[in-house]
Design an enzyme around this catalytic site. Structure first.
Site, PDB file in Angstrom:
ATOM      1  N   SER A  43       0.832  -1.194   0.000  1.00  0.00           N
ATOM      2  CA  SER A  43       0.000   0.000   0.000  1.00  0.00           C
ATOM      3  C   SER A  43       0.875   1.254   0.000  1.00  0.00           C
ATOM      4  O   SER A  43       1.714   1.421  -0.876  1.00  0.00           O
ATOM      5  CB  SER A  43      -0.949  -0.035   1.204  1.00  0.00           C
ATOM      6  OG  SER A  43      -1.913   0.979   1.119  1.00  0.00           O
TER       7      SER A  43
ATOM      8  N   HIS B 204      -7.728  -5.089  -0.171  1.00  0.00           N
ATOM      9  CA  HIS B 204      -6.562  -4.286   0.156  1.00  0.00           C
ATOM     10  C   HIS B 204      -6.007  -4.717   1.521  1.00  0.00           C
ATOM     11  O   HIS B 204      -6.754  -4.986   2.450  1.00  0.00           O
ATOM     12  CB  HIS B 204      -6.953  -2.806   0.193  1.00  0.00           C
ATOM     13  CG  HIS B 204      -5.800  -1.877   0.247  1.00  0.00           C
ATOM     14  ND1 HIS B 204      -5.080  -1.508  -0.875  1.00  0.00           N
ATOM     15  CD2 HIS B 204      -5.218  -1.234   1.287  1.00  0.00           C
ATOM     16  CE1 HIS B 204      -4.113  -0.675  -0.517  1.00  0.00           C
ATOM     17  NE2 HIS B 204      -4.178  -0.494   0.788  1.00  0.00           N
TER      18      HIS B 204
ATOM     19  N   ASP C 233      -9.936  -3.678  -4.938  1.00  0.00           N
ATOM     20  CA  ASP C 233      -9.221  -2.529  -4.376  1.00  0.00           C
ATOM     21  C   ASP C 233      -9.519  -1.247  -5.153  1.00  0.00           C
ATOM     22  O   ASP C 233      -9.330  -1.215  -6.380  1.00  0.00           O
ATOM     23  CB  ASP C 233      -7.720  -2.824  -4.411  1.00  0.00           C
ATOM     24  CG  ASP C 233      -6.884  -1.831  -3.635  1.00  0.00           C
ATOM     25  OD1 ASP C 233      -7.445  -0.850  -3.110  1.00  0.00           O
ATOM     26  OD2 ASP C 233      -5.658  -2.032  -3.556  1.00  0.00           O
TER      27      ASP C 233
END
Length: 326
Positions: free
Chosen positions: A165, A290, A260
């Site tokens: 991320s 995610h 996501d």
């Protein structure tokens, strides 16, 4: 939604309460972070995040940098070893949440089975330390960790950078400046990456098509932009996807997630790397969410994704270095 939310994630989301991201204050972000830390250390938290690999040992260290000290979480094979590859890892959390321990399941497995020394950086977070503080920690920290590699039995000439991320940004930026920073980067691993911090983040089709995702929701993304980025800051300077010249980068594995809102950033960056002549593998996990590698007990896709990461690292850190894979 483009993908499928795993049933256990859907169940957890149904019984959990999300903060009001559109009105959350900086003080509330700090409170939320501390609450997340407590939950992660609980029995229930471990049921979500998974247990560390029993063949790895986890220790703590401190990294001294100009004007600051960063905590490190170090993963090593329990059986020991010398001249092992070095993997520097950055956790996710939008530059305001998260901690290295959330990735114990993944990083301890990589340390034990690559084998390698994996060093996870507890970089500074907003709102106490807004951007560019996390980026400065990556730029300053990775070269220093490489210098200290022999202390942990690691080979400073065989380096991989890994991030999830927002942590993918922190892995990618030093990889882009590897020559300037004197980094022997041989591989990159970018997991459900956020690589665009400009207002363009809200315009990718996946942002609206996956708006109902239970993790990294659009409201969460808006809060990140508001709290993490100073008003006058040029977000292009920390957006890998905005870098003009990507030629010469280390081979990259990019793992995208079908549910996501950030999914399209993965494919867009993969295409930029291919155009620059960089070796890149883009894998899409349609039945994941995610941050899925931080919740392996809830997402079955975490296991094949972890195996793919291990194979990528072994290929570029071991076999090409004359060390046979086990």
């Amino acid at each position: 939604m483009r993908g499928i939310v795993p049933p256990r994630v859907r169940l957890l989301a149904a019984v959990s309460t999300e903060p009001d991201w559109d009105s959350i204050t900086p003080d509330q972000v700090i409170e939320l972070r501390e609450a997340q830390h407590r939950r992660r250390r609980s029995v229930l938290g471990r049921l979500v995040t998974g247990k560390p690999d029993r063949d790895a040992r986890i220790t703590s260290s401190v990294l001294e940098l100009p004007g600051r000290r960063l905590n490190l979480r170090v993963y090593q094979p329990a059986r020991g070893g010398s001249k092992l590859p070095l993997v520097v890892a950055f956790h996710g959390g939008g530059f305001m949440l998260g901690a290295p321990g959330q990735d114990d399941w993944l990083l301890s497995h990589l340390a034990a089975n690559c084998p390698a020394v994996v060093v996870a950086v507890d970089y500074r977070l907003a709102p106490e330390h807004p951007v560019p503080a996390p980026v400065e920690d990556a730029y300053d920290g990775v070269p220093r960790i490489v210098e200290q590699a022999p202390v942990w039995g690691a080979d400073p000439t065989r380096l991989a950078l890994l991030g999830s991320s927002a942590g993918a940004t922190l892995a990618t930026l030093p990889a882009i400046r590897a020559v300037e920073l004197g980094l022997p980067v041989r591989a990159q691993v970018l997991i459900n990456p956020q690589l665009d911090w400009t207002e363009q983040v809200f315009e990718y089709p996946s942002f609206t098509e996956n708006a109902d995702s239970p993790t990294a929701t659009p409201a969460n993304c808006r809060a990140v932009q508001r709290i993490v980025l100073p008003a006058s800051f040029d977000a292009r300077t920390i957006s890998p996807i905005a870098v003009e010249n990507l030629a010469g980068l280390a081979p990259a594995l990019i793992q995208a997630v079908g549910t996501d809102p950030l999914e399209d950033q993965a494919s867009a960056y993969a295409e930029r790397l291919r155009q620059a002549g960089v070796e890149v593998t883009l894998t899409r996990y349609p039945e994941a969410v995610h941050s899925f590698l931080s919740m392996p007990r809830l997402v079955p896709a975490a296991r094949p994704a972890r195996a793919e990461i291990l194979a990528h690292l072994r290929s570029h850190l071991l076999e090409r270095s004359g060390i046979p894979a086990r």
